[in-house]
Write a protein that holds these residues in place. Structure first.
Motif, PDB file in Angstrom:
ATOM      1  N   UNK A 324      22.109  16.520   8.333  1.00 17.22           N
ATOM      2  CA  UNK A 324      20.816  16.358   6.759  1.00 17.22           C
ATOM      3  C   UNK A 324      22.496  16.307   6.260  1.00 17.22           C
ATOM      4  N   UNK A 325      23.290  16.177   6.796  1.00 22.04           N
ATOM      5  CA  UNK A 325      24.610  16.802   5.928  1.00 22.04           C
ATOM      6  C   UNK A 325      25.715  15.427   5.968  1.00 22.04           C
ATOM      7  N   UNK A 326      25.008  14.293   5.827  1.00 19.39           N
ATOM      8  CA  UNK A 326      25.460  12.349   6.487  1.00 19.39           C
ATOM      9  C   UNK A 326      24.861  12.324   5.555  1.00 19.39           C
ATOM     10  N   UNK A 327      25.839  11.591   4.421  1.00 19.06           N
ATOM     11  CA  UNK A 327      24.981  10.914   2.988  1.00 19.06           C
ATOM     12  C   UNK A 327      25.215   9.489   3.192  1.00 19.06           C
ATOM     13  N   UNK A 328      24.023   8.598   3.802  1.00 16.15           N
ATOM     14  CA  UNK A 328      23.873   7.235   3.663  1.00 16.15           C
ATOM     15  C   UNK A 328      23.781   6.517   2.187  1.00 16.15           C
ATOM     16  N   UNK A 329      24.704   4.954   2.231  1.00 15.62           N
ATOM     17  CA  UNK A 329      23.975   4.706   1.430  1.00 15.62           C
ATOM     18  C   UNK A 329      23.599   3.054   1.011  1.00 15.62           C
ATOM     19  N   UNK A 330      22.800   2.454   1.209  1.00 20.49           N
ATOM     20  CA  UNK A 330      21.814   1.287   1.338  1.00 20.49           C
ATOM     21  C   UNK A 330      22.273   0.661   0.676  1.00 20.49           C
ATOM     22  N   UNK A 331      23.118  -0.593  -0.176  1.00 28.59           N
ATOM     23  CA  UNK A 331      23.314  -1.302  -1.383  1.00 28.59           C
ATOM     24  C   UNK A 331      22.391  -2.306  -1.292  1.00 28.59           C
ATOM     25  N   UNK A 332      21.229  -2.323  -2.070  1.00 31.92           N
ATOM     26  CA  UNK A 332      20.730  -3.480  -2.225  1.00 31.92           C
ATOM     27  C   UNK A 332      19.576  -3.224  -1.482  1.00 31.92           C
ATOM     28  N   UNK A 333      18.451  -3.342  -1.411  1.00 31.44           N
ATOM     29  CA  UNK A 333      16.703  -2.983  -0.907  1.00 31.44           C
ATOM     30  C   UNK A 333      15.746  -4.366  -1.464  1.00 31.44           C
ATOM     31  N   UNK A 334      15.872  -5.575  -2.214  1.00 25.57           N
ATOM     32  CA  UNK A 334      15.139  -6.288  -2.403  1.00 25.57           C
ATOM     33  C   UNK A 334      16.134  -7.566  -1.486  1.00 25.57           C
ATOM     34  N   UNK A 349      12.789  -2.321   4.272  1.00 28.39           N
ATOM     35  CA  UNK A 349      12.919  -1.967   6.189  1.00 28.39           C
ATOM     36  C   UNK A 349      13.472  -0.899   7.080  1.00 28.39           C
ATOM     37  N   UNK A 350      15.773  -1.373   6.347  1.00 34.51           N
ATOM     38  CA  UNK A 350      16.062  -1.003   6.911  1.00 34.51           C
ATOM     39  C   UNK A 350      16.140   0.641   5.834  1.00 34.51           C
ATOM     40  N   UNK A 351      16.201   0.384   4.845  1.00 34.85           N
ATOM     41  CA  UNK A 351      16.328   1.406   3.999  1.00 34.85           C
ATOM     42  C   UNK A 351      15.706   2.617   4.390  1.00 34.85           C
ATOM     43  N   UNK A 352      14.162   2.437   4.795  1.00 35.36           N
ATOM     44  CA  UNK A 352      13.259   3.158   5.097  1.00 35.36           C
ATOM     45  C   UNK A 352      13.804   3.507   6.760  1.00 35.36           C
ATOM     46  N   UNK A 353      13.880   2.733   7.289  1.00 35.21           N
ATOM     47  CA  UNK A 353      13.840   3.389   8.982  1.00 35.21           C
ATOM     48  C   UNK A 353      15.725   4.004   8.470  1.00 35.21           C
ATOM     49  N   UNK A 354      16.686   4.594   7.975  1.00 34.78           N
ATOM     50  CA  UNK A 354      17.755   4.547   8.138  1.00 34.78           C
ATOM     51  C   UNK A 354      17.087   6.609   7.042  1.00 34.78           C
ATOM     52  N   UNK A 355      16.182   6.797   6.292  1.00 33.00           N
ATOM     53  CA  UNK A 355      15.858   7.797   5.676  1.00 33.00           C
ATOM     54  C   UNK A 355      15.216   8.329   6.703  1.00 33.00           C
ATOM     55  N   UNK A 356      14.422   7.666   8.046  1.00 32.73           N
ATOM     56  CA  UNK A 356      13.663   8.488   8.947  1.00 32.73           C
ATOM     57  C   UNK A 356      14.666   9.016   9.777  1.00 32.73           C
ATOM     58  N   UNK A 357      16.117   8.847   9.954  1.00 33.96           N
ATOM     59  CA  UNK A 357      17.036   9.271  10.531  1.00 33.96           C
ATOM     60  C   UNK A 357      17.732  10.823  10.427  1.00 33.96           C
ATOM     61  N   UNK A 358      17.214  10.856   8.764  1.00 36.38           N
ATOM     62  CA  UNK A 358      17.205  12.963   8.738  1.00 36.38           C
ATOM     63  C   UNK A 358      18.981  12.704   7.779  1.00 36.38           C
ATOM     64  N   UNK A 366      19.838  -2.807  -8.301  1.00 37.04           N
ATOM     65  CA  UNK A 366      20.433  -2.709  -9.811  1.00 37.04           C
ATOM     66  C   UNK A 366      18.807  -3.033 -10.333  1.00 37.04           C
ATOM     67  N   UNK A 367      18.818  -3.800  -9.647  1.00 39.04           N
ATOM     68  CA  UNK A 367      16.969  -4.638 -10.356  1.00 39.04           C
ATOM     69  C   UNK A 367      16.237  -3.558 -10.522  1.00 39.04           C
ATOM     70  N   UNK A 368      15.734  -2.561 -10.020  1.00 38.61           N
ATOM     71  CA  UNK A 368      15.259  -1.563  -9.974  1.00 38.61           C
ATOM     72  C   UNK A 368      14.496  -1.049 -10.563  1.00 38.61           C
ATOM     73  N   UNK A 369      14.172  -0.088 -11.482  1.00 41.00           N
ATOM     74  CA  UNK A 369      13.902   1.302 -12.021  1.00 41.00           C
ATOM     75  C   UNK A 369      13.525   3.349 -11.345  1.00 41.00           C
ATOM     76  N   UNK A 370      12.589   2.425 -10.416  1.00 40.71           N
ATOM     77  CA  UNK A 370      12.464   3.655  -9.401  1.00 40.71           C
ATOM     78  C   UNK A 370      11.689   2.861  -7.755  1.00 40.71           C
ATOM     79  N   UNK A 371      11.924   4.484  -7.250  1.00 45.05           N
ATOM     80  CA  UNK A 371      11.804   3.623  -5.937  1.00 45.05           C
ATOM     81  C   UNK A 371      10.176   3.255  -5.561  1.00 45.05           C
ATOM     82  N   UNK A 377      10.620   9.250   0.817  1.00 44.59           N
ATOM     83  CA  UNK A 377      10.403  10.661   1.114  1.00 44.59           C
ATOM     84  C   UNK A 377      11.579  11.991  -0.009  1.00 44.59           C
ATOM     85  N   UNK A 378      11.892  12.634   0.497  1.00 36.38           N
ATOM     86  CA  UNK A 378      12.392  14.286  -0.115  1.00 36.38           C
ATOM     87  C   UNK A 378      14.107  13.980   0.400  1.00 36.38           C
TER      88      UNK A 378
END
Length: 425
Positions: A324-334, A349-358, A366-371, A377-378
């Motif tokens: 939880x101390x590590x921040x991963x940035x997923x650049x682009x989800x389109x 799908x990659x971002x979703x699995x990455x979020x589940x890693x804790x 940049x092309x969307x306004x909301x997740x 996920x929290x």
């Protein structure tokens, strides 16, 4: 015989641009959709999707009275069905086309059909879907005749004309690209050609419905196989400590070699879906097509493994840190650069699995306004490019959006970067 009113059923990424282009030719177009937000947005002269130049066309068409959206079909001379055709994953691992949206659209328009109407299926579909559509129409309207029973003398003309446009260039390609038009009879093909020649500057090529269906599936399967070759090369080069981007550039110097660029997988409503329709129809014969699908479907998992490697390296350098101390940035989800379309997106799908890693996950899109709902996920938040550069520990470039090209040097200075799309090359 002219078309006084044209109905477009399904006002999404293909249906709305098609309706707008037809309306720009001074045709009366009634768009039909079940999405009330889309209907109200369009009727205000606005759009609910991102596509260059579409907003201008819709605004003009609505203001001049040529385009109107509704949730109830109305009588028309031609009906163009442009609804989704996703696949259903079977328990045996196979994939079957879901034609329920087409069937629902057919049952919706059936009550307003009349003699002389044309019904065109635009949705990319497995071979035989147009015939199924005609069968459903015949069941709903036994008072009318259809091509499967009355041939050239049928009351209703039925055809298939698959779209073949590139997101981000839809408005131009709808007009310029050739169209393959497959009628259930020659008379059906001829009538459908008359419809498309209203706005198509390319050639309208008549064939059978089954051939038209297979043509679209073949086009996307060809691309899928070629992308799979590039994606497989990227994983091989990783094992052999070779720069795949340099390798492809050198190999492409050969006059008869043109290797595509690897990525995080294959997404969208076409290439990631259509090859399965061929595999489902001919599982014993479609061995190469199946393998290509499996290679491309496996690439997101490979990228996720690279994220896990970077996380492990971070912990080795910072033994007291927790996930939880590590921040991963997923650049682009389109599913591809510079659009807002997330359908079948491997990056999502990659971002979703990455979020589940804790870890803490930052999404830069940049092309969307909301997740999207898949990333509610929290530990996940949608952030700006600047926020990610300032806060993230690990960067995973999944889509080559134009804004990302402006920060290449900043990314290159970071210690932990996974570049799945060659942004830094």
């Amino acid at each position: 015989m002219s078309f006084k009113t044209i109905s477009v059923v399904g006002l999404g990424y293909i249906g709305l641009p098609t309706a707008a282009v037809l309306a720009s030719r001074k045709q009366k177009v009634v768009g039909v959709d079940v999405n009330q937000h889309a209907i109200s947005t369009i009727n205000k002269g606005e759009i609910h999707i991102i596509e260059p130049d579409l907003d201008i066309a819709v605004r003009s068409a609505v203001s001049q009275g040529y385009l109107r959206a509704t949730d109830k079909p109305e009588p028309a001379d031609a009906f163009m069905i442009a609804v989704p055709t996703p696949f259903i994953e079977r328990q045996d691992g196979g994939h079957t086309a879901d034609l329920s949206f087409i069937e629902a659209a057919v049952k919706t328009i059936a009550p307003v059909l009349s003699k002389g109407n044309l019904v065109v299926l635009e949705s990319t579909s497995p071979v035989g879907a147009t015939e199924k559509m005609a069968g459903w129409l015949a069941e709903a309207r036994p008072d009318l005749t259809f091509p499967q029973t009355h041939g050239e003398q049928s009351d209703i003309r039925v055809a298939h004309c698959p779209e073949r446009v590139l997101p981000g260039h839809v408005m131009r390609e709808l007009i310029e690209n050739d169209r393959v038009i497959g009628g259930m009879t020659p008379a059906c093909s001829m009538r459908a050609c008359e419809l498309y020649k209203i706005f198509v500057q390319g050639e309208c090529i008549a064939t059978t419905a089954r051939t038209a269906e297979m043509a679209k599936l073949t086009e996307n399967s060809f691309r899928d196989v070629n992308i799979a070759f590039a994606n497989e090369l990227s994983t091989i080069c990783h094992e052999l400590d070779i720069n795949v981007w340099e390798l492809i550039k050198l190999a492409n110097l050969h006059p008869r070699v043109n290797i595509l660029q690897p990525g995080a997988g294959v997404g969208g409503h076409c290439i990631a879906v259509d090859p399965w329709f061929i595999v489902d129809a001919c599982p014993e014969q479609a061995r190469l097509i199946r393998t290509a699908r499996e290679v491309n479907d496996g690439k997101p998992g490979w990228v996720l493994e690279q994220i896990k490697v970077k996380l492990e390296q971070f912990h080795q350098a910072n033994p007291n840190a927790t996930r939880s101390d590590v921040t991963v940035a997923c650049m682009g989800i389109a599913f591809k650069p510079d659009i807002d379309d997330l359908r079948e997106s491997p990056a999502l799908g990659i971002a979703q699995k990455a979020a589940e890693l804790g870890c803490q996950l930052q999404v830069v899109e940049p092309n969307i306004e909301a997740l999207p709902q898949e990333l509610k996920y929290a530990n996940t938040q949608l952030v700006s490019l600047e926020e990610a550069l300032a806060q993230a520990d690990i960067f995973c470039v999944l889509v080559k959006h134009k804004p990302f090209l402006t920060i290449k040097e900043k990314l290159q200075s970071k210690n932990a970067v996974i570049d799945a799309v060659g942004l830094l090359e």
